[in-house]
Enzyme design. Structure first.
Site, short mmCIF file in Angstrom:
data_model
loop_
_atom_site.label_atom_id
_atom_site.label_comp_id
_atom_site.label_asym_id
_atom_site.label_seq_id
_atom_site.Cartn_x
_atom_site.Cartn_y
_atom_site.Cartn_z
N HIS A 250 -35.89 35.50 41.43
CA HIS A 250 -35.06 34.33 41.09
C HIS A 250 -33.62 34.76 40.85
CE1 HIS A 250 -39.12 32.64 40.19
NE2 HIS A 250 -38.57 31.58 40.78
N ASN A 251 -32.90 35.00 41.94
CA ASN A 251 -31.53 35.49 41.89
C ASN A 251 -30.65 34.67 42.83
OD1 ASN A 251 -32.16 36.50 44.51
ND2 ASN A 251 -33.02 38.35 43.57
N PHE A 252 -29.40 35.12 43.01
CA PHE A 252 -28.47 34.34 43.83
C PHE A 252 -28.90 34.30 45.29
CE2 PHE A 252 -24.51 34.08 46.41
CZ PHE A 252 -24.19 32.77 46.10
N ALA A 450 -52.71 36.79 47.31
CA ALA A 450 -51.67 35.95 46.69
C ALA A 450 -51.16 34.90 47.66
CB ALA A 450 -50.51 36.83 46.20
N GLN A 451 -51.04 35.26 48.93
CA GLN A 451 -50.40 34.37 49.90
C GLN A 451 -51.34 33.41 50.59
OE1 GLN A 451 -47.40 34.75 48.59
NE2 GLN A 451 -46.64 34.30 50.65
#
Length: 517
Positions: A250-252, A450-451
């Site tokens: 969760h970043n730019f 997970a996917q």
């Protein structure tokens, strides 16, 4: 001979000695001592006597080889000096030398000071000239160090956020400077690629992503429609970037991915022909702001750990509420308000819609929102405000979790980063005695497991529902999801086969009776 005589150039002085004129001739090559001896001899003064040479008006004439000569009409006089006079002159000369030495010393000090100041200014200019990316890296390193120190201090993490809303007077410091991130000029190839889900987001630095976002606002006509000052747009985007933390996922760059897919869907689905410019601005701005100041720990952790955010928002979508609050803290600064030139009622409408869309990204509401859209999609009415509102919520949800519509080489690194963030949270939850979700537990989850479930039961049903309204997304978005599902199922089968083979080998190596020798 001629050359030798022409280089002699004798000099002549006319002296007054006992009322008579005395003529003194000497070479310019004579030393000062020789000239003094000659003047003493000519004036009947004992040798080695300190003398002074004065003109007809009583002014002293310096004695040295290139001294000024006179004429018979203006006689010099040689005057013996008393011991006191000689001493006084020597003292005066010494004082002059001392003062000159002091001045030279002061000049050297000034030179050193100026050199140091220039070096300091050069260093400052060099530092000021760093790329925004380098400056942001320093800031993000400091944030990460702060978070690590907080986490090692014992006790539960308080998920410190940039904004402490308990302090009503604290707001984001506005950027009054003209934004100076290095300008990236978009090629025609990049402009076309920006509109497609195949866009490779890993090839771009922060300043290039900022330039791409800036281009999107211009290309969609939002700058013209809402009279956005281009400098304000730059400053707003820079502040947006500064308020995304350097989390693994969760970043730019995630913000940019979501915004780029939104821009792509607007073009792919011809939304500019179906929605108003206000709706387009809401979709883009909500995408840009949707994860502002995300701390890297999800709502489940916030609520279970009873963090400040969970307490403030009463356990109701604490992160999404915080993203909204930070977004409008930034917009509340005149220097960053891209909606400064619209009517208050229009801004109120935009604000409420952006809040609605960001809150819709809470995955706890996924089933509720998708069911709402399914009930409308077969008889969708683009003139119905409720239908449009529901569509916008689904669109931002699609964009938020859209990584798997991208090519495998672009999408797969995001899975690694998401799992890294999940494992950081589950490790903390274990250390704090909090519940751990199986899909976030490093001891239980693999990339394929997970996917597969996420793609089969979340992504494909949602995108196929949107495909009913916009069939053109099947080739570019839905089919890549099906391919991704198949890829991870194949990968899971390979992993299962490898584990089975290993288990068989282990069993075969066991002696009869089930015990090792």
């Amino acid at each position: 001979m001629g050359a030798a005589s022409s280089s002699y150039h004798p000099r002549t002085l006319y002296l007054s000695v006992d009322g008579k004129m005395q003529k003194v001739i000497f070479s310019q090559h004579c030393s000062q001592y020789d000239i003094r001896e000659l003047l003493c001899s000519s004036s009947n003064i004992p040798r080695n006597t300190a003398i002074s040479l004065v003109d007809s008006e009583g002014a002293m004439v310096p004695i040295y080889p290139a001294m000024p000569t006179n004429t018979p009409n203006c006689l010099y006089k040689v005057v013996p000096q008393s011991a006191g006079q000689a001493g006084d002159k020597e003292d005066m000369f010494q004082n002059v030398l001392t003062q000159v030495a002091d001045q030279f010393s002061r000049i050297n000090e000034l030179k050193t000071e100026v050199t140091n100041r220039m070096a300091m200014l050069e260093k400052r200019v060099e530092l000021e000239g760093l790329k925004v990316l380098e400056i942001e890296k320093c800031k993000n390193d400091l944030r990460r160090l702060r978070d690590e120190m907080t986490s090692r201090g014992g006790g539960r993490m308080n998920c410190a956020c940039k904004y402490n809303f308990s302090d009503d007077g604290k707001k984001l410091s506005p950027r009054r400077d003209v934004p100076s991130y290095p300008k990236y000029t978009l090629s025609q190839e990049t402009i076309e690629a920006l509109k497609k889900p195949t866009f490779d987001v890993w090839h771009w630095e922060h300043n290039e992503m900022l330039s791409c976002l800036e281009y999107m606002y211009h290309d969609l006509g939002l700058v013209k429609e809402f009279s956005i000052n281009p400098i304000t747009l730059k400053r707003w985007l820079l502040n947006i970037q500064e308020n995304y933390r350097e989390n693994p996922f969760h970043n730019f760059r995630h913000c940019f991915c979501v915004s780029q897919i939104m821009y792509g869907m607007i073009n792919l689905c011809n939304l500019q022909e179906k929605l108003s410019m206000t709706d387009i601005s809401i979709l883009m701005t909500a995408a840009v702001c949707h994860d502002l100041d995300h701390p890297g720990y999800n709502n489940t952790y916030q609520i279970n750990a009873r963090t400040e955010l969970a307490v403030r928002y009463n356990d109701i979508s604490p992160l999404e509420n915080h993203h909204c609050a930070v977004a409008f803290q930034i917009l509340s600064q005149p220097e960053c308000n891209i909606f400064a030139n619209i009517e208050p009622e229009v801004f109120k409408q935009i604000r409420q819609a952006i809040i609605t869309l960001i809150l819709a990204t809470d995955m706890a509401r996924h089933g509720e929102i998708l069911d709402l859209f399914k009930n409308k999609v077969d008889n969708f009415d683009f003139t119905n405000e409720e239908h449009i509102k529901c569509l916008k919520m689904v669109l931002i949800k699609c964009c938020d979790i859209s990584n798997e519509v991208r090519p495998t080489e672009v999408a797969e690194p995001w899975v690694d980063y998401l799992l890294e963030e999940y494992f950081m949270q589950s490790d903390r939850e274990k250390s704090e005695g909090l519940p751990v979700a199986p899909f976030m537990d490093r001891d239980k989850v693999t990339k394929p497991t997970a996917q597969i479930g996420f793609i089969k039961f979340v992504l494909i049903p949602m995108f196929e529902t949107v495909m009913k309204l916009f069939p053109q997304i099947e080739e570019m978005m839905v089919q890549p999801l099906r391919d991704s599902r198949d890829h991870y199922e194949e990968l899971k089968q390979q992993n299962d086969d490898a584990m089975t083979e290993a288990q068989v080998k282990k069993t075969d190596s066991m002696p009869l009776g089930g015990k090792k020798k």
